[in-house]
Design an enzyme around this catalytic site. Structure first.
Site, PDB file in Angstrom:
ATOM      1  N   THR A 107       0.861  -1.169   0.000  1.00  0.00           N
ATOM      2  CA  THR A 107       0.000   0.000   0.000  1.00  0.00           C
ATOM      3  C   THR A 107       0.906   1.231   0.000  1.00  0.00           C
ATOM      4  O   THR A 107       2.095   1.144   0.349  1.00  0.00           O
ATOM      5  CB  THR A 107      -0.943  -0.002   1.218  1.00  0.00           C
ATOM      6  OG1 THR A 107      -1.996   0.929   0.989  1.00  0.00           O
ATOM      7  CG2 THR A 107      -0.204   0.368   2.507  1.00  0.00           C
ATOM      8  N   THR A 108       0.347   2.334  -0.429  1.00  0.00           N
ATOM      9  CA  THR A 108       1.114   3.584  -0.501  1.00  0.00           C
ATOM     10  C   THR A 108       1.962   3.813   0.733  1.00  0.00           C
ATOM     11  O   THR A 108       3.145   4.138   0.664  1.00  0.00           O
ATOM     12  CB  THR A 108       0.120   4.755  -0.677  1.00  0.00           C
ATOM     13  OG1 THR A 108      -0.393   4.682  -2.005  1.00  0.00           O
ATOM     14  CG2 THR A 108       0.790   6.094  -0.459  1.00  0.00           C
ATOM     15  N   HIS A 155      22.302  32.150  38.215  1.00  0.00           N
ATOM     16  CA  HIS A 155      21.365  33.268  38.014  1.00  0.00           C
ATOM     17  C   HIS A 155      22.087  34.433  37.340  1.00  0.00           C
ATOM     18  O   HIS A 155      21.770  35.593  37.585  1.00  0.00           O
ATOM     19  CB  HIS A 155      20.759  33.736  39.340  1.00  0.00           C
ATOM     20  CG  HIS A 155      19.967  32.682  40.045  1.00  0.00           C
ATOM     21  ND1 HIS A 155      18.627  32.492  39.847  1.00  0.00           N
ATOM     22  CD2 HIS A 155      20.352  31.738  40.941  1.00  0.00           C
ATOM     23  CE1 HIS A 155      18.195  31.493  40.603  1.00  0.00           C
ATOM     24  NE2 HIS A 155      19.221  31.006  41.271  1.00  0.00           N
ATOM     25  N   SER A 278      30.545  44.104  11.904  1.00  0.00           N
ATOM     26  CA  SER A 278      29.715  45.211  11.465  1.00  0.00           C
ATOM     27  C   SER A 278      30.625  46.247  10.854  1.00  0.00           C
ATOM     28  O   SER A 278      31.662  46.580  11.423  1.00  0.00           O
ATOM     29  CB  SER A 278      28.978  45.803  12.677  1.00  0.00           C
ATOM     30  OG  SER A 278      28.498  47.093  12.354  1.00  0.00           O
ATOM     31  N   LYS A 284      32.371  45.155  17.337  1.00  0.00           N
ATOM     32  CA  LYS A 284      31.405  44.069  17.495  1.00  0.00           C
ATOM     33  C   LYS A 284      31.928  42.718  17.011  1.00  0.00           C
ATOM     34  O   LYS A 284      32.661  42.633  16.045  1.00  0.00           O
ATOM     35  CB  LYS A 284      30.117  44.383  16.726  1.00  0.00           C
ATOM     36  CG  LYS A 284      29.422  45.631  17.251  1.00  0.00           C
ATOM     37  CD  LYS A 284      27.964  45.593  16.899  1.00  0.00           C
ATOM     38  CE  LYS A 284      27.250  44.582  17.754  1.00  0.00           C
ATOM     39  NZ  LYS A 284      25.950  44.238  17.282  1.00  0.00           N
ATOM     40  N   ARG A 285      31.507  41.690  17.685  1.00  0.00           N
ATOM     41  CA  ARG A 285      31.788  40.329  17.253  1.00  0.00           C
ATOM     42  C   ARG A 285      30.571  39.491  17.625  1.00  0.00           C
ATOM     43  O   ARG A 285      30.467  38.980  18.743  1.00  0.00           O
ATOM     44  CB  ARG A 285      33.049  39.819  17.961  1.00  0.00           C
ATOM     45  CG  ARG A 285      33.618  38.596  17.303  1.00  0.00           C
ATOM     46  CD  ARG A 285      35.112  38.534  17.503  1.00  0.00           C
ATOM     47  NE  ARG A 285      35.606  37.188  17.249  1.00  0.00           N
ATOM     48  CZ  ARG A 285      36.763  36.736  17.693  1.00  0.00           C
ATOM     49  NH1 ARG A 285      37.535  37.519  18.417  1.00  0.00           N
ATOM     50  NH2 ARG A 285      37.147  35.511  17.422  1.00  0.00           N
ATOM     51  N   ASN A 286      29.667  39.403  16.699  1.00  0.00           N
ATOM     52  CA  ASN A 286      28.359  38.798  17.001  1.00  0.00           C
ATOM     53  C   ASN A 286      28.433  37.277  17.041  1.00  0.00           C
ATOM     54  O   ASN A 286      29.130  36.664  16.241  1.00  0.00           O
ATOM     55  CB  ASN A 286      27.341  39.221  15.944  1.00  0.00           C
ATOM     56  CG  ASN A 286      27.070  40.715  15.977  1.00  0.00           C
ATOM     57  OD1 ASN A 286      27.253  41.356  17.002  1.00  0.00           O
ATOM     58  ND2 ASN A 286      26.646  41.261  14.854  1.00  0.00           N
TER      59      ASN A 286
END
Lengths: 451, 451, 451, 451
Positions: A107-108, A155, A278, A284-286
């Site tokens: 069957t299928t 935390h 950027s 920046k160093r994303n």
């Protein structure tokens, strides 16, 4: 036209690997179906159900190149499933009488499900190899950084010192359990599906079981005790196991993102020119790779309940839940491959600023070790008094922004020599089980088989 | 290589419309981004920020045909976003000095978000039109079948009589509220995004607001009071509104699937040669369209919480949640289009077997109207006695498989003439508010604007 | 015995408010049901369907104190719903003939649904008031901190300067849209349910609509155009609207958690003795309230798809989806109340360390303003050269850990006087639209009605 | 005040068992925490870390009766966790010096997590026993009904015959895999948690590991290789395994609901006076138990992704995700217990109408066996011709509402004797592997250990 970014020529490389996409994309899907049809024909030939030469012709013809995507698409849109057209085209490609023996007794859903199992098998192999790779990279780093001190944070606050090696071991540990989950899953998921219309294989007379077992053997799968057209637990488990794996990767990526913050800057994704930078903000160093780990994990987690709710299938073959599995499971595998790809690049290539780790650890002027002093003092002056003295000194250190050690040394109530105070405030002396944890996880990871 | 069946050349037609796919697939995505860049250049030219001829060159060049998918893909894989490469290629296509003025003052997310809003706008227009179409088809049917009696079913048990017209009105009613939801959503979602790196537009000096408002006007959008780089409520609302719509369609599809069951066989999906049939089981007529409505609805519902959880974005522009929106929202639109497509085909083309509806209604020999007799008898012999008598008669009718009417007529305790019993047991007399419900919903649907 | 911590005597106070719990807990649930039964009796008395004195007796008796929880529980466990026992006990408490007129013409779901709508009404009133309260607290702070500079952060990296006032405005803005969502929801959700077994009110003859409208009026609700026993869109919308609201609160809480990090320490939850502290780690100040905002939001988000998938209800009243709504919707309201409670405490009581904000902003020695210098220099020496010079200077500043200003002043290629460089590197001069954003959001918030 | 119906005195009995509620409700939760504290004291006494008499006093005092719920609640609301107050009250109850030794070296999460593991252990034992019970009931029925014929249904359409025994075996099969999942889960989830503030146990000097191992032994748990404060995979796996189990139960309940439909009426939930009935509609028998299985399953499925997404925990102990686990996991166990309770009642008590099964099977006048005739005819007249003839006859049978056998017997093209046609149209001869499937599943179920 790809809407889903995981499939996009432009964006796809960020969400999944090409290797996994080859397993689950249209071509892989169709070839897996053809492989099942061909294996079925061969088994039925062996059992004298269909002619041998038909089986051979079917096997020869069972190549995606023999299919017409246009006709398949048009038929599928009409019929609701691709199997009718695939069977027809396979028969035509096989030529002669063979056409009438394609798909005999199936069957299928037998074809779609067994093909899916073949894809799962290949997908799990890719995934398992990547998990091993990441676990090994992390335990290598655990060894390398076993003495590199840094602030342990709870935390998101400084709590007590740890080492980066310890952190790497904690990242690696659950991946070892993921390997066990994958191995157990294989035993339940890598089963052929073959049952005919309602799972009873009635059209095959007394040869039903022999065909099922032969088909399973031919494809390197197990034969199920019962058809699973409507028992989708192994598929749901596939989704769950990958969901758990992605959860473990998401924990790792979360930590990397947090460690890369401008104010923390202790551990970084491997530098890659142009990535995460950027043009106007050179500072920046994303954490791009980590972000895609999280995005992929969220994508997988969203699809897990879709697989779970699709288990409520009706009667012998169901109305609808089955189609929704198609939307979820391939996507789950591809996104998991993406999460693994990014996680592996970080595990293997992360850059570490041990000096900054130490500066951050010291930034609270010894407060992070207040507990150590208190525990030592408790032995001589009693816990209550020790607590009072240390708490008071800590408050003073914070208020006056002075080192805790200086204040403690001036405190008469604390009956401890200055050298002892210095010793107690040395974070290297207060990392407890860190090395033992590393050693245990390293040993386990070394013992994991690759395959 | 498409993994997701909603994008597949073979399976895609079952999961979404080509029209929606054109809006959200790569080409539509890129063109929307180019449209935003071009509009930005024109507005900035008007305000004297960039040269007029640069803006004109950028506008002329802003065609997907000018982009190289290969370069875009390679750059995106490296950078993590497609905007850097798109800006570069757009600049190159614009030629001359124009390159330096492309993207002036914008941040990557300004372009991606505003482009997404343009896609949402076009997507909502397609969706709204389909909702109107389905609602109208259903109220037409409500009118047509206002007198066609059938069993009302609760807990999948016969309860009391209804009409198919009433059922159609109940299907249509929530769609009218969906239209109101879509219209309210437009007011909140169709807002341009323009804020530069942290939303302050500092690089544009005192012209930031003027550019924002000009850009919004140029694109036919509203200007937001604040940048929404990290306030994703309107995107989450888009997902929710489509999720609710799909829920309403899933209710409709569920009913159709149940009504098509072999043992019920009252209402059917429109017949289409080859669809939902089985070569070896000629008696079958599978509810394929309804199944795909359910699959699409489940797909959308799974993705809604992904949009909700992606709202927890950090600081001025976020780490990760934003990418996961990309995985969810376009897919939500495409799957909704698929659900609507199938629902429309059923609403417009369903076939109805009113004779079978009546036979099924009568199959319980009047028991479905036990309540009607009891309520009538209560007026003369009191509720308690009426209840006792009717309950007893019903039990007898079930046990003896005899018509309830016959038994009631022989029951002395029930002080009702035979003709009155016949009248009470006529389902046509016990459909209460059915027609009034139809009338109210028809009136509301007729008043809905198309656009 | 409470398993769910949101209901626990020990933990409950952290997850929801007592006020909301009063609305949705057993007593509130039962009283709402009694209110509906009583209103129904009064309306039916007015219309001459039941005796006036029965209605009065029922109204007098409709108090939770008149119910026996034990009997209710036992019956509910058996029947599957509480309404049968409630009706019986209410009838008994009303005494005399009144018992036979309780619940006249209603079905179980009419009572449960209308009672739920009364709870939703009261719940939304509590929620709306809290949203207004938080929005006002945030715009007050936006005003107060409009000049308090801090680092704007994208991808958790310093990007450009912003002010805390701007940040507060961005937190407040989506809450104003939440108010609009709540108000629109009220119009769709606050509708009475009254339809009898299959929604047709057949047992009430020609008085069905009059009872529906009377009941709605009596309870201060709208009368629906069609029964909504199986059209659950307004309930799903209730869940979605609260899910979106919680998403907005989660964004706020995420920022607070990040800002409280030891290394950042700019904004804090209000200090409360004992909360979030550690006896052995005096340096800690845990973001407890924010954590519970996130936990509640996640709880709500998980339940939204449960409401959406429960929309696939069968026929005239459904099998199962309806019960799952009960598990989700009350919990959604309680958790939302908890998220709001904690968010309000933070919005109203947060403590701010503006000096630390400034120190953090300056910690990258001017790099955060590299863009500002570049944009200014571009005007004189061209964008390309400006970019080159500033990028080079930035790299030098990072490598040598020297102020960017010092390096720029020594750079001959940059044709800018030292005073101008100092001016450009002053973050106060580079916050663009920040104040205008504050002003717009404050104005909108001031215009919001309280009720 | 219980908002969540699963905890309600009125509704709770429908959503979970009292036995499971005892494990997870407040009292069970607190006692588990006390058990951990007492075990910790005893182990530390053995190792000479705390005085022996303190450990004894603590052990004696570690009873919920010694706690003040009011004080616990008030402290928890303030602190954010119940452990501080519990430790204080336990110390007070132990008296004398003991107070200073309670909780020695532990962190809050050590106690909460290990207590949770004890609850999981007890919860899994209850669940496993119920799964075994249901599986055995189903295989008993599989044996009993192995020859009871009924229509096999696919897409809710008659497809081919099956037996109810086969259906029972298919229901039972995945439950046997669930047992394997539960057993594997136990190996990963039943691990003590003990790490102190950051997992390093630094305050215990060189005795950390000994305490961990001693504590684990004392509680009958395993000692983990690394602390799992932030590696939550085993908790997520607990949720997933129960989610999969509930999915399997949902499949069973879905079938029961469908089989109970008025028009099908083959298998019923056990009759229970008052349950699922309607006073005014005596013909009704609502599938209440099945509906609650579905509701519980949906509740569990909604909470699984909450556990998965809570895995993205930060650093050494996290901010927020941990609290959201509390909302999900206890609820998952209770709802699973409810689903099992209802499923067990159905598996053990279902009533079966074999005559109706047979009537429904025959209702399509032999069409359900068209495949059988076609396969037989194919051997003599070829598949294409056979297909043509049978399809034509089927269409005629449907159109004229006559038995397929009558039409086939008159068909000259079909070269089959009437007796052979009768034999082929006998459903008992066309159930293929049904009995073999039953035998395999029965054998597996018989081999399952109870414990």
């Amino acid at each position: 036209m790809t809407v889903n970014p995981a499939d996009s020529a432009i964006l796809g490389g960020l969400f999944g690997t090409d290797a996994m996409r080859r397993v689950f994309a249209d071509e892989g899907r169709l070839q897996a179906m053809l492989d099942v049809e061909a294996a079925l024909a061969r088994v039925e030939a062996k059992l004298g159900i269909v002619p041998q030469d038909a089986a051979e012709a079917i096997t020869r013809a069972a190549k995606v190149a023999n299919l017409s995507p246009e006709e398949l698409g048009a038929s599928t849109r009409n019929v609701g499933y691709p199997v009718v057209a695939l069977v027809k085209q396979l028969g035509k490609a096989a030529g002669g009488d063979a056409a009438r023996y394609v798909h005999w007794g199936a069957t299928t859903q037998d074809i779609l499900d067994t093909a899916l199992v073949l894809q799962i098998r290949d997908g799990l192999a890719l995934i398992r190899a990547d998990v091993v790779r990441i676990a090994r990279a992390l335990v290598d780093r655990a060894q390398k950084h076993r003495g590199d001190l840094m602030a342990g944070r709870t935390h998101l606050q400084h709590a007590l010192p740890v080492t980066l090696g310890y952190k790497c071991a904690v990242w690696a540990a659950p991946l070892l359990d993921d390997l066990a989950r994958i191995d157990a899953l294989r035993g339940r998921a890598l089963r052929a599906q073959f049952g005919g219309a309602v799972g009873t294989l009635a059209s095959l007379g007394d040869k039903g079981r022999a065909v099922t077992e032969g088909l399973a053997t031919e494809l390197g799968l197990a034969a199920p005790d019962a058809p699973w057209h409507v028992a989708r637990d192994a598929l749901a488990e596939s989704a769950s196991v990958l969901g758990i794996l992605c959860g473990n990767l998401a924990k790792f990526a979360t930590d990397i993102i947090l460690l890369m913050q401008t104010e923390i800057a202790e551990v970084f994704e491997p530098h890659q020119a142009g990535r995460g930078g950027s043009s106007t903000m050179p500072q920046k160093r994303n954490p791009i790779a980590s972000e895609y780990v999280l995005a992929a994990a969220r994508g997988v987690h969203a699809l897990v309940p879709m697989m779970l709710s699709a288990m409520a299938q009706d009667h012998e073959r169901a109305t609808g839940p089955w189609q929704s599995e198609q939307l979820a499971l391939p996507q789950i595998f591809v996104l998991t491959s993406g999460a693994l790809m990014h996680a592996a690049s970080i595990a293997e290539g992360m850059t570490v600023d041990t000096a900054r780790m130490r500066r951050n650890l010291d930034a609270t002027h010894g407060l992070i070790l207040a507990e150590a002093v208190m525990m030592a003092a408790a032995r001589t002056i009693g816990r209550d008094k020790a607590h009072h003295v240390v708490e008071h000194a800590s408050a003073k250190a914070i208020a006056e922004r002075r080192p805790l050690g200086d204040i403690l040394k001036q405190d008469k109530a604390l009956d401890l020599p200055a050298a002892e105070i210095d010793r107690l405030l040395d974070p290297a002396g207060y990392i407890g089980e860190s090395e033992a944890v590393i050693d245990r996880i390293v040993a386990r990871a070394r013992g994991v088989p690759s395959g």
